[in-house]
Scaffold this motif. Sequence first.
Motif, PDB file in Angstrom:
ATOM      1  N   VAL A   1     -12.596   4.052  -0.163  1.00 46.28           N
ATOM      2  CA  VAL A   1     -12.394   2.814  -0.922  1.00 46.28           C
ATOM      3  C   VAL A   1     -12.890   1.641  -0.083  1.00 46.28           C
ATOM      4  O   VAL A   1     -13.031   1.751   1.142  1.00 46.28           O
ATOM      5  CB  VAL A   1     -10.903   2.625  -1.279  1.00 46.28           C
ATOM      6  N   PRO A   2     -13.168   0.483  -0.705  1.00 45.24           N
ATOM      7  CA  PRO A   2     -13.580  -0.691   0.076  1.00 45.24           C
ATOM      8  C   PRO A   2     -12.537  -1.078   1.117  1.00 45.24           C
ATOM      9  O   PRO A   2     -11.329  -0.862   0.927  1.00 45.24           O
ATOM     10  CB  PRO A   2     -13.740  -1.780  -0.992  1.00 45.24           C
ATOM     11  N   ALA A   3     -12.986  -1.669   2.211  1.00 44.05           N
ATOM     12  CA  ALA A   3     -12.072  -2.040   3.296  1.00 44.05           C
ATOM     13  C   ALA A   3     -11.037  -3.072   2.860  1.00 44.05           C
ATOM     14  O   ALA A   3      -9.957  -3.144   3.438  1.00 44.05           O
ATOM     15  CB  ALA A   3     -12.876  -2.579   4.478  1.00 44.05           C
ATOM     16  N   SER A   4     -11.358  -3.871   1.852  1.00 42.91           N
ATOM     17  CA  SER A   4     -10.423  -4.902   1.402  1.00 42.91           C
ATOM     18  C   SER A   4      -9.261  -4.340   0.589  1.00 42.91           C
ATOM     19  O   SER A   4      -8.337  -5.074   0.246  1.00 42.91           O
ATOM     20  CB  SER A   4     -11.170  -5.940   0.556  1.00 42.91           C
ATOM     21  N   THR A   5      -9.290  -3.055   0.266  1.00 39.03           N
ATOM     22  CA  THR A   5      -8.217  -2.441  -0.511  1.00 39.03           C
ATOM     23  C   THR A   5      -6.949  -2.334   0.328  1.00 39.03           C
ATOM     24  O   THR A   5      -6.965  -1.758   1.416  1.00 39.03           O
ATOM     25  CB  THR A   5      -8.631  -1.039  -1.001  1.00 39.03           C
ATOM     26  N   HIS A   6      -5.848  -2.896  -0.165  1.00 41.36           N
ATOM     27  CA  HIS A   6      -4.590  -2.875   0.581  1.00 41.36           C
ATOM     28  C   HIS A   6      -4.033  -1.462   0.654  1.00 41.36           C
ATOM     29  O   HIS A   6      -4.305  -0.619  -0.207  1.00 41.36           O
ATOM     30  CB  HIS A   6      -3.566  -3.805  -0.091  1.00 41.36           C
ATOM     31  N   GLU A   7      -3.246  -1.187   1.692  1.00 48.06           N
ATOM     32  CA  GLU A   7      -2.654   0.131   1.869  1.00 48.06           C
ATOM     33  C   GLU A   7      -1.800   0.539   0.673  1.00 48.06           C
ATOM     34  O   GLU A   7      -1.714   1.726   0.334  1.00 48.06           O
ATOM     35  CB  GLU A   7      -1.807   0.167   3.147  1.00 48.06           C
ATOM     36  N   ASN A   8      -1.148  -0.425   0.040  1.00 48.56           N
ATOM     37  CA  ASN A   8      -0.371  -0.108  -1.162  1.00 48.56           C
ATOM     38  C   ASN A   8      -1.264   0.513  -2.226  1.00 48.56           C
ATOM     39  O   ASN A   8      -0.919   1.514  -2.855  1.00 48.56           O
ATOM     40  CB  ASN A   8       0.275  -1.377  -1.730  1.00 48.56           C
ATOM     41  N   ARG A   9      -2.430  -0.103  -2.426  1.00 49.52           N
ATOM     42  CA  ARG A   9      -3.348   0.362  -3.463  1.00 49.52           C
ATOM     43  C   ARG A   9      -4.015   1.681  -3.065  1.00 49.52           C
ATOM     44  O   ARG A   9      -4.203   2.560  -3.912  1.00 49.52           O
ATOM     45  CB  ARG A   9      -4.416  -0.713  -3.724  1.00 49.52           C
ATOM     46  N   THR A  10      -4.355   1.851  -1.774  1.00 49.51           N
ATOM     47  CA  THR A  10      -4.982   3.108  -1.359  1.00 49.51           C
ATOM     48  C   THR A  10      -4.031   4.284  -1.563  1.00 49.51           C
ATOM     49  O   THR A  10      -4.449   5.366  -1.994  1.00 49.51           O
ATOM     50  CB  THR A  10      -5.423   3.051   0.117  1.00 49.51           C
ATOM     51  N   THR A  11      -2.745   4.064  -1.289  1.00 49.79           N
ATOM     52  CA  THR A  11      -1.753   5.122  -1.502  1.00 49.79           C
ATOM     53  C   THR A  11      -1.628   5.441  -2.983  1.00 49.79           C
ATOM     54  O   THR A  11      -1.567   6.617  -3.380  1.00 49.79           O
ATOM     55  CB  THR A  11      -0.390   4.695  -0.938  1.00 49.79           C
ATOM     56  N   GLU A  12      -1.623   4.412  -3.809  1.00 52.21           N
ATOM     57  CA  GLU A  12      -1.539   4.630  -5.259  1.00 52.21           C
ATOM     58  C   GLU A  12      -2.762   5.400  -5.766  1.00 52.21           C
ATOM     59  O   GLU A  12      -2.640   6.329  -6.572  1.00 52.21           O
ATOM     60  CB  GLU A  12      -1.428   3.288  -5.981  1.00 52.21           C
ATOM     61  N   LEU A  13      -3.947   5.029  -5.286  1.00 46.99           N
ATOM     62  CA  LEU A  13      -5.162   5.718  -5.703  1.00 46.99           C
ATOM     63  C   LEU A  13      -5.141   7.189  -5.291  1.00 46.99           C
ATOM     64  O   LEU A  13      -5.573   8.060  -6.052  1.00 46.99           O
ATOM     65  CB  LEU A  13      -6.392   5.029  -5.110  1.00 46.99           C
ATOM     66  N   MET A  14      -4.636   7.465  -4.095  1.00 46.57           N
ATOM     67  CA  MET A  14      -4.572   8.854  -3.646  1.00 46.57           C
ATOM     68  C   MET A  14      -3.575   9.650  -4.485  1.00 46.57           C
ATOM     69  O   MET A  14      -3.841  10.811  -4.847  1.00 46.57           O
ATOM     70  CB  MET A  14      -4.197   8.917  -2.167  1.00 46.57           C
ATOM     71  N   LEU A  15      -2.436   9.060  -4.813  1.00 49.59           N
ATOM     72  CA  LEU A  15      -1.464   9.765  -5.655  1.00 49.59           C
ATOM     73  C   LEU A  15      -2.049  10.036  -7.038  1.00 49.59           C
ATOM     74  O   LEU A  15      -1.826  11.110  -7.618  1.00 49.59           O
ATOM     75  CB  LEU A  15      -0.175   8.954  -5.752  1.00 49.59           C
ATOM     76  N   GLN A  16      -2.795   9.074  -7.576  1.00 48.84           N
ATOM     77  CA  GLN A  16      -3.474   9.295  -8.852  1.00 48.84           C
ATOM     78  C   GLN A  16      -4.465  10.454  -8.739  1.00 48.84           C
ATOM     79  O   GLN A  16      -4.554  11.314  -9.628  1.00 48.84           O
ATOM     80  CB  GLN A  16      -4.194   8.029  -9.293  1.00 48.84           C
ATOM     81  N   HIS A  17      -5.213  10.456  -7.647  1.00 47.00           N
ATOM     82  CA  HIS A  17      -6.217  11.500  -7.422  1.00 47.00           C
ATOM     83  C   HIS A  17      -5.559  12.873  -7.321  1.00 47.00           C
ATOM     84  O   HIS A  17      -6.039  13.848  -7.936  1.00 47.00           O
ATOM     85  CB  HIS A  17      -6.992  11.183  -6.146  1.00 47.00           C
ATOM     86  N   LEU A  18      -4.477  12.986  -6.559  1.00 45.62           N
ATOM     87  CA  LEU A  18      -3.793  14.269  -6.410  1.00 45.62           C
ATOM     88  C   LEU A  18      -3.210  14.738  -7.736  1.00 45.62           C
ATOM     89  O   LEU A  18      -3.217  15.942  -8.036  1.00 45.62           O
ATOM     90  CB  LEU A  18      -2.688  14.150  -5.357  1.00 45.62           C
TER      91      LEU A  18
END
Length: 275
Positions: free
Chosen positions: A149-166
């Motif tokens: 993901v882009p570097a500007s993506t907050h850790e909150n959002r990266t975790t949410e994206l990974m949970l969506q992906h899983l």
Amino acid sequence: MSYPSDVTSEQWALLEPVFNPPGKRGPKHGAGLRKVVNAMLYISHTGCQWRYLPATFGPWTRVWSQFRRWSRNGTWARALAVLHEAAREADGRAEATPSMVVIDTHLARGSSNGGFTFHDRGGPYGRTKGAKRVVAVDVTGLPVGALVVPASTHENRTTELMLQHLTQQGVTGRLELVLVDRGVTEAAARKLGRDYDLELRRVGWDDKQPVFRPIRHAWRVEVAHGRLGRARRLAKSFENTTTSATGWLQVACIATTLRHLSRTPAHSPAQPLAG
């Protein structure tokens, strides 16, 4: 000519239905598809440029176009999910999917000729210039999901994206606990825990030290990032897109799992392990 990165016949039997699913009019791809997959594993391991791909793999243009297609339609992620289940079975795990995963990010660099997502500043005070590799591992330390993901993506959002992906990959049926670092806020951890019906636990040391101190279970994702770093194609993202970078990260995760399978004897099903 064969290479150490090539898949074995047993491994290809697992992967072929993913890469060449049957359709109403037969298989989608022609002959030599295994050679195309081997070519991508070779590039991931060696960092070889497309045009310098050995002729034994066939035309590099076919490999390149197939890589782009599989990166866009989620084929690599499905292949990783299949291999992860096989690795857990080979390790003697009682269930095919994990009950706990650890999620963490790592910086990915882009090449110097541009690309918005790789020159999008993020991190504290916007000093991080690049993108984030997001990897989830289970208790075995093997990757179960990977994104960029882009570097500007907050850790909150990266975790949410990974949970969506899983969730999309069907590996969250037994998931009960997710470990993340303290870049994720307490409020976001509570919200994501409610949304996905699991415990999302923030881990880390209260005091900062100049030496690495492992945290129980959480250290496994750090080891996974280190192993993935051995794939020379991950040194930089030369295409400068998160789609391509995600594809190569998932290929590296697949290669790591294949190596694990090649040296892990199957356990007897009469003695399954929990977790």
